[in-house]
Design an enzyme around this catalytic site. Structure first.
Site, short mmCIF file in Angstrom:
data_model
loop_
_atom_site.label_atom_id
_atom_site.label_comp_id
_atom_site.label_asym_id
_atom_site.label_seq_id
_atom_site.Cartn_x
_atom_site.Cartn_y
_atom_site.Cartn_z
CE1 TYR A 170 -4.01 2.07 0.69
CE2 TYR A 170 -2.61 3.18 2.29
CZ TYR A 170 -3.78 3.14 1.54
OH TYR A 170 -4.69 4.15 1.64
CE LYS A 174 -3.81 4.98 -1.67
NZ LYS A 174 -4.83 5.51 -2.62
#
Length: 305
Positions: A170, A174
């Protein structure tokens, strides 16, 4: 007259949470909205058109225009169909909000290949693929002599910008989105397209995994409501943000934080090649008064949306 009258917007992952609020806010400003959502769970499993249909119904009940799209934006084919639907249905495209995402948290030593690939695919490729086809449309319009004033708003995260243990895929995705935003801003400005990103701080299905679930009772300001994020996206999409390009904002509650990127913090220089011993001896000089190379801390109040 509202700020987005006559404009056409796409919002991915708009069936629930932040994406839904963004779609509602854009529609309230006059945009006609393509509401994209596969309707899977927070791990990206399953398919259900109901959440997207509910968002469309909310927009229509408020007097706006919206249609459902259920294409997979992390595929070339799905992203192309999404952009084509906007153009075919409403006659063009002016705003792209890339918001779709999933979460599969695990420490690095426990992360599976499938989980890593799924998170990178949905977040990073799911941002780039719609952007590829939207930007091709805007470039074509610009080269044909048509005036283009378009906006892309990407969704990064505090976790991606400042890192969080247990979220390697993640965080990588991001952080990649933030960097992608800067690249796209440089590429597309000449064609009349602004590209910015937000790092939202809000209560969503994803934050439930880290215990962010409680809703305040009574008339207390709900600082973690996803509705607080949406006005910033509507601002970035419209003429009020003219000239704002290649920027990243942390957004939540009543707070908007302008985040600057990588910058020079310390430097060592000499007119010869460094040795390992030299570098070890100069470590304090390189880091100065900072914590000698420890990771940067996250901004207080962050979440993982």
């Amino acid at each position: 007259m509202t700020t987005l009258d006559g404009k056409v917007a796409i919002v991915t992952g708009a069936g629930r949470g932040i994406g839904r609020e963004e779609a509602l806010a854009l529609a309230a400003e006059g945009a006609r909205v393509i509401v994209n959502d596969l309707g899977g769970d927070r791990r990206g499993v399953g398919n259900d058109a109901t959440p997207a249909q509910e968002t469309v119904q909310l927009i229509q009940d408020a007097g706006g225009e919206a249609v459902v799209n259920g294409d997979d934006v992390a595929t070339w084919d799905g992203a192309q169909k999404l952009v084509k639907q906007a153009i075919d249905t409403f006659g063009g495209l002016d705003v792209l909000v890339n918001n779709a995402g999933i979460l599969r948290d695990a420490m690095s030593f426990n992360t599976t290949e499938d989980d890593w690939d799924a998170v990178i695919r949905v977040h990073l490729k799911g941002h780039f693929a719609p952007t590829k086809f939207a930007s091709a449309y805007w470039r074509e319009q610009s080269k044909a002599g048509n005036s283009v004033s378009a906006a892309i708003i990407n969704t990064s995260s505090d976790s991606g910008l400042f890192s969080n243990a247990g979220q390697s895929a993640y965080d990588a995705a991001k952080a990649g989105i933030a960097s992608l935003t800067l690249c796209l801003a440089r590429e597309l400005e000449r064609y009349g397209v602004r590209v910015n990103a937000i790092a939202p701080r809000a209560r969503t299905r994803l934050t439930a995994t880290v215990g962010v679930t409680d809703t305040p009772e009574g008339d207390v300001f709900d600082a973690l409501s996803p509705a607080n994020v949406a006005p910033v996206v509507a601002w970035l999409a419209g003429p009020g943000a003219a000239g704002v390009n290649g920027q990243v904002f942390a957004v939540g509650g009543g707070t908007v934080v302008w985040l600057s990127g990588w910058h020079q913090s310390g430097i060592l220089q000499q007119e010869k090649q460094w040795t390992v011993d030299d570098l070890a001896a100069q470590q304090k000089q390189l880091f100065g008064s900072s914590n000698s190379g420890t990771p940067a801390m996250m901004i207080p109040g962050m979440n993982f949306g």
